[in-house]
Design a protein around this motif. Sequence first.
Motif, mmCIF file in Angstrom:
data_model
loop_
_atom_site.group_PDB
_atom_site.id
_atom_site.type_symbol
_atom_site.label_atom_id
_atom_site.label_comp_id
_atom_site.label_asym_id
_atom_site.label_seq_id
_atom_site.Cartn_x
_atom_site.Cartn_y
_atom_site.Cartn_z
ATOM 1 N N VAL A 25 0.849 -1.293 0.444
ATOM 2 C CA VAL A 25 0.114 -0.130 0.377
ATOM 3 C C VAL A 25 0.910 0.876 0.111
ATOM 4 O O VAL A 25 1.675 1.118 0.872
ATOM 5 C CB VAL A 25 -0.893 -0.227 1.102
ATOM 6 C CG1 VAL A 25 -2.081 1.458 1.058
ATOM 7 C CG2 VAL A 25 -1.845 -0.972 1.204
ATOM 8 N N GLY A 26 0.551 2.151 -1.278
ATOM 9 C CA GLY A 26 1.717 3.375 -0.917
ATOM 10 C C GLY A 26 0.319 4.382 -0.338
ATOM 11 O O GLY A 26 1.305 5.507 -0.710
ATOM 12 N N GLU A 27 0.189 4.136 0.531
ATOM 13 C CA GLU A 27 -0.451 5.417 1.613
ATOM 14 C C GLU A 27 -0.628 4.865 3.141
ATOM 15 O O GLU A 27 -0.191 3.715 3.094
ATOM 16 C CB GLU A 27 -2.434 5.683 1.066
ATOM 17 C CG GLU A 27 -2.993 4.647 1.168
ATOM 18 C CD GLU A 27 -4.172 4.795 0.672
ATOM 19 O OE1 GLU A 27 -4.597 6.240 1.336
ATOM 20 O OE2 GLU A 27 -4.771 4.073 1.100
ATOM 21 N N ASP A 78 -0.912 4.815 6.780
ATOM 22 C CA ASP A 78 -2.022 3.739 7.397
ATOM 23 C C ASP A 78 -2.392 4.319 8.650
ATOM 24 O O ASP A 78 -4.340 4.089 9.226
ATOM 25 C CB ASP A 78 -1.473 2.624 7.800
ATOM 26 C CG ASP A 78 -0.354 2.459 8.795
ATOM 27 O OD1 ASP A 78 0.314 3.605 8.572
ATOM 28 O OD2 ASP A 78 -0.011 2.294 10.358
ATOM 29 N N PHE A 79 -2.168 5.480 8.755
ATOM 30 C CA PHE A 79 -2.835 6.305 9.561
ATOM 31 C C PHE A 79 -4.035 7.556 8.587
ATOM 32 O O PHE A 79 -4.676 7.291 7.696
ATOM 33 C CB PHE A 79 -2.354 7.810 10.543
ATOM 34 C CG PHE A 79 -1.010 7.615 10.695
ATOM 35 C CD1 PHE A 79 -1.249 6.931 12.219
ATOM 36 C CD2 PHE A 79 0.282 7.136 10.399
ATOM 37 C CE1 PHE A 79 0.263 5.912 13.126
ATOM 38 C CE2 PHE A 79 1.408 6.656 10.995
ATOM 39 C CZ PHE A 79 1.568 6.060 12.148
ATOM 40 N N VAL A 80 -5.030 7.760 9.915
ATOM 41 C CA VAL A 80 -6.515 7.820 9.475
ATOM 42 C C VAL A 80 -5.675 9.703 9.441
ATOM 43 O O VAL A 80 -5.460 10.001 10.310
ATOM 44 C CB VAL A 80 -7.503 7.568 10.365
ATOM 45 C CG1 VAL A 80 -8.847 8.697 9.639
ATOM 46 C CG2 VAL A 80 -8.037 6.449 9.865
ATOM 47 N N HIS A 127 7.709 10.183 12.951
ATOM 48 C CA HIS A 127 7.636 9.257 13.987
ATOM 49 C C HIS A 127 7.957 7.847 13.957
ATOM 50 O O HIS A 127 9.089 6.758 14.022
ATOM 51 C CB HIS A 127 8.270 10.099 15.425
ATOM 52 C CG HIS A 127 8.750 9.152 16.353
ATOM 53 N ND1 HIS A 127 10.418 9.252 16.565
ATOM 54 C CD2 HIS A 127 8.832 8.737 17.563
ATOM 55 C CE1 HIS A 127 10.583 8.512 17.226
ATOM 56 N NE2 HIS A 127 9.712 7.979 17.806
ATOM 57 N N GLU A 128 6.829 7.500 14.063
ATOM 58 C CA GLU A 128 6.387 5.839 14.339
ATOM 59 C C GLU A 128 6.581 5.562 12.648
ATOM 60 O O GLU A 128 7.381 4.175 12.548
ATOM 61 C CB GLU A 128 4.904 6.010 14.366
ATOM 62 C CG GLU A 128 3.994 4.565 13.921
ATOM 63 C CD GLU A 128 4.108 4.375 15.527
ATOM 64 O OE1 GLU A 128 4.048 3.326 15.366
ATOM 65 O OE2 GLU A 128 4.201 5.043 16.511
ATOM 66 N N LEU A 171 10.625 4.109 13.210
ATOM 67 C CA LEU A 171 10.922 3.298 14.293
ATOM 68 C C LEU A 171 10.925 1.941 13.759
ATOM 69 O O LEU A 171 11.265 0.662 13.483
ATOM 70 C CB LEU A 171 9.673 2.960 15.705
ATOM 71 C CG LEU A 171 9.602 4.576 16.432
ATOM 72 C CD1 LEU A 171 8.779 4.378 17.422
ATOM 73 C CD2 LEU A 171 11.615 4.199 17.380
ATOM 74 N N ARG A 172 9.413 2.040 12.517
ATOM 75 C CA ARG A 172 9.105 0.997 11.662
ATOM 76 C C ARG A 172 10.362 0.715 10.677
ATOM 77 O O ARG A 172 10.635 -0.861 10.495
ATOM 78 C CB ARG A 172 7.764 0.893 11.165
ATOM 79 C CG ARG A 172 5.916 1.621 12.012
ATOM 80 C CD ARG A 172 5.213 1.614 11.213
ATOM 81 N NE ARG A 172 4.971 1.881 11.774
ATOM 82 C CZ ARG A 172 2.888 1.882 11.329
ATOM 83 N NH1 ARG A 172 3.279 2.162 9.778
ATOM 84 N NH2 ARG A 172 2.159 2.757 12.011
ATOM 85 N N ALA A 193 4.172 1.691 6.320
ATOM 86 C CA ALA A 193 3.141 1.952 6.174
ATOM 87 C C ALA A 193 1.826 1.241 6.951
ATOM 88 O O ALA A 193 1.226 1.177 6.081
ATOM 89 C CB ALA A 193 2.606 2.929 4.997
ATOM 90 N N THR A 194 2.664 0.539 7.631
ATOM 91 C CA THR A 194 1.878 -0.774 7.991
ATOM 92 C C THR A 194 2.169 -0.841 9.707
ATOM 93 O O THR A 194 2.924 -0.380 10.122
ATOM 94 C CB THR A 194 1.999 -1.908 7.274
ATOM 95 O OG1 THR A 194 2.009 -1.901 5.761
ATOM 96 C CG2 THR A 194 0.866 -2.530 7.465
#
Lengths: 398, 159
Positions: free
Chosen positions: A47-49, A51-53, A303-304, A307-308, A377-378
């Motif tokens: 997924v190229g977007e 994962d946050f709303v 930041h999230e 980390l990932r 982004a997961t």
Amino acid sequence: MKLQLKNVHGWNPDAHLSQLVKSMPPSGIRKFFDLVNEMDDAISLGVGEPDFVTPWHVREACIYSLESGITSYTSNKGMPELRDCISDYVSKDMELDYDPAEQILITTGVSEAIDLAFRATLNPGDEVLIPEPCYVAYDPDVMLAGGTPKSVPTKLQDEFKLRPEELSSALSNRSKALLLSYPNNPTGAIMTRSDLEDIADIVVENDLLVISDEVYGKLTYDGKHASFAQLEGLQDRTIILNGLSKSHAMTGWRIGFALGDATLIGSMTKIHQYTMLCAPVMAQVAALEAFRHGEDEMLQMKHEYDLRRRMFVTGLNRIGLTCFEPKGAFYAFPSIELTGISSEEFAERLLREQKVAVVPGNVFGTSGENFLRCSYATSGEELIEALHRMEIFVNGLR
Amino acid sequence: MNEILEILSKNAKTTPAEIAALLGMAEEDVAKEIKELEDSGIITRYITLINWEKLEDNPVFAVLDLKVALQRKTGYDSVAERIARFTEVESIRLISGDHDLSVTIRGKSMKDVAYFVAEKIAPLDGIQSTCTHFILKSYKEHGVIPMERPKPKRLVITP
Ligand SMILES: Cc1ncc(COP(=O)(O)O)c(C=O)c1O
């Protein structure tokens, strides 16, 4: 039963298509999408977007604007407040000044801005140099604008940066523009200021226009994003395309902007006013809120991702899928050369056997063969589980 | 903020190995740092956030606002520390504004809580007035929205 109108009337819609559209290859991603869609329990790293709303304060500002009845067209160029705000933001953030009256255009996503930049500048036969692997829309957009896309390969040993030698050897007397897309989708590569300086002479000597898609600019880890427009004397030669889709988790809003010389932006605006009229007002209201008050949450999301990124890249290298350190965007681009199978076969079998979806690198250009695009982004848990399954798959290939 | 604390504050069950992977540190170093945070009292306890409303015989919570009349030699601390010792008290804080102390109380029933306030808190020396608010419904606790709607689905593959 579905009516077969074609047979009834003996009418063949295919004959009515433009040659250009017919000649365009279907997106390589489409096929994969259908495959993954058939499975319900696959983990998708495709997924190229984000994962946050979209952060709540942005959604709330938009809801309030709807309640207040803000539902009309805006100025073709976009709401003046939004252009002012972008001008201030860019001035502070990038130390570049753009006149909100003439040098900023609000678009329906960076997607529209890419299309406008090509259409406003290309004549039939003009070549656009496009470093690849790259985002899938550039080649077709150049073709739709009547130009000719010219791939410039980038390589793992250069960390997928555009090197002057590669750029030089792709030049011809029809070269009109250079497209830069850093931080890069799918590789995660960035170009630092000094990397950009290395190609600046070639750009100037050959009088190239630079179209710079910086939609992942804010997602640059360790250090700050550098733009070609920031190089001494090169701001006018560069059209910056940017938006909030990735940095502010706003893909569905369809909002972007273009910054550049008044003549270029004016010509893009001309097309935009006839084809789009203006970007959706509710998205413009939301963008204004995101620019004014969205910095903290944007940094938290970044930041999230960071980390990932560290966890995932370390994991890929551990299981034998060697991966250079991606310094931007939210993609890792591991090499699968050691496995001896093609990236398409790898991706398809990984999906069928272990239910992990990745995108084969060749979808993004021939230099992407032997690589995979994995989006981080997961959620962390999904990434850990995906690594586990990929390890089983890779071990099974030995 | 310390990155280890940030991760643990969101999920106390994250293991040192997972934290090490996320932060690019060695597992032993993470374990050592956590131990130091525990020893120095920065990490005081690992607790579980429970959505009580999902249980049949869920406890009753109340927020109790107290006005305190300060006496010679005794400040807020002595009154507050005294109240804090009751097991019914979940939290107690000194606050600004109309009241001085804000106390969260947990009991089995409303009657239970009411008796506790009337018999144990109100008669204490220095308590000038009490105002009890029973909690009817919780919308967010410790940064978590318990009834949050499921995340909308994204397309499985996008360019
Ligand atoms: C490099 C790049 N440019 C542009 C876009 C499209 O952005 P927008 O949502 O602003 O149209 C994408 C989306 O995947 C992208 O990866």
